[in-house]
Motif scaffolding. Sequence first.
Motif, PDB file in Angstrom:
ATOM      1  N   LEU A  20       0.821  -1.203   0.000  1.00 12.13           N
ATOM      2  CA  LEU A  20       0.000   0.000   0.000  1.00 12.13           C
ATOM      3  C   LEU A  20       0.857   1.256   0.000  1.00 12.13           C
ATOM      4  O   LEU A  20       0.555   2.229  -0.674  1.00 12.13           O
ATOM      5  N   SER A  21       1.977   1.217   0.698  1.00 11.10           N
ATOM      6  CA  SER A  21       2.859   2.385   0.763  1.00 11.10           C
ATOM      7  C   SER A  21       3.444   2.744  -0.593  1.00 11.10           C
ATOM      8  O   SER A  21       3.897   3.875  -0.794  1.00 11.10           O
ATOM      9  N   LEU A  23       1.865   3.409  -3.120  1.00 13.19           N
ATOM     10  CA  LEU A  23       1.046   4.491  -3.680  1.00 13.19           C
ATOM     11  C   LEU A  23       1.684   5.850  -3.419  1.00 13.19           C
ATOM     12  O   LEU A  23       1.551   6.766  -4.213  1.00 13.19           O
ATOM     13  N   ARG A  24       2.394   5.973  -2.305  1.00 14.43           N
ATOM     14  CA  ARG A  24       3.034   7.244  -1.948  1.00 14.43           C
ATOM     15  C   ARG A  24       4.459   7.352  -2.468  1.00 14.43           C
ATOM     16  O   ARG A  24       4.990   8.448  -2.584  1.00 14.43           O
ATOM     17  N   CYS A  25       5.078   6.242  -2.757  1.00  9.70           N
ATOM     18  CA  CYS A  25       6.531   6.240  -2.966  1.00  9.70           C
ATOM     19  C   CYS A  25       6.984   5.963  -4.385  1.00  9.70           C
ATOM     20  O   CYS A  25       8.170   5.781  -4.608  1.00  9.70           O
ATOM     21  N   LYS A  26       6.096   5.900  -5.327  1.00 16.94           N
ATOM     22  CA  LYS A  26       6.508   5.611  -6.708  1.00 16.94           C
ATOM     23  C   LYS A  26       6.128   6.786  -7.609  1.00 16.94           C
ATOM     24  O   LYS A  26       5.110   6.762  -8.280  1.00 16.94           O
ATOM     25  N   PRO A  27       6.965   7.820  -7.639  1.00 16.31           N
ATOM     26  CA  PRO A  27       6.626   9.025  -8.394  1.00 16.31           C
ATOM     27  C   PRO A  27       6.480   8.793  -9.891  1.00 16.31           C
ATOM     28  O   PRO A  27       5.777   9.539 -10.558  1.00 16.31           O
ATOM     29  N   HIS A  92      10.641   8.082   3.345  1.00 16.92           N
ATOM     30  CA  HIS A  92      10.169   6.703   3.423  1.00 16.92           C
ATOM     31  C   HIS A  92      11.200   5.740   2.842  1.00 16.92           C
ATOM     32  O   HIS A  92      11.453   4.690   3.406  1.00 16.92           O
ATOM     33  N   ARG A  93      11.802   6.096   1.719  1.00 18.26           N
ATOM     34  CA  ARG A  93      12.806   5.233   1.096  1.00 18.26           C
ATOM     35  C   ARG A  93      14.045   5.092   1.985  1.00 18.26           C
ATOM     36  O   ARG A  93      14.716   4.072   1.966  1.00 18.26           O
TER      37      ARG A  93
END
Length: 95
Positions: A20-21, A23-27, A92-93
């Motif tokens: 789910l994360s 969604l936020r971390c794949k620009p 996050h990364r």
Amino acid sequence: MNQPITLLEYLSYKMQCDYLSDLRCKPQRQDKLYALLANTALEDFPAPQWLDACQYLTQKRAANPQQARAYLLARFEGGALSAAGAAEGARHRAL
């Protein structure tokens, strides 16, 4: 017993995310997420799910589903992360 899929689960599934994360971390996929949100009607998911998705993906608390959708669309518009979103993704990364 079949449980209905939540908005965040739907977005994650359609975006082919492993987590789910993602969604936020794949620009590189923000334009696809924008299009998916733009083509998802407010009536497709319960109001609390729009509010949850908004808070999870934008870190903003919306007053209602309409505002949540607007925040989400603004966050992913143009396929580019906002400066705050990019910083969150980088943090996050690093974890």
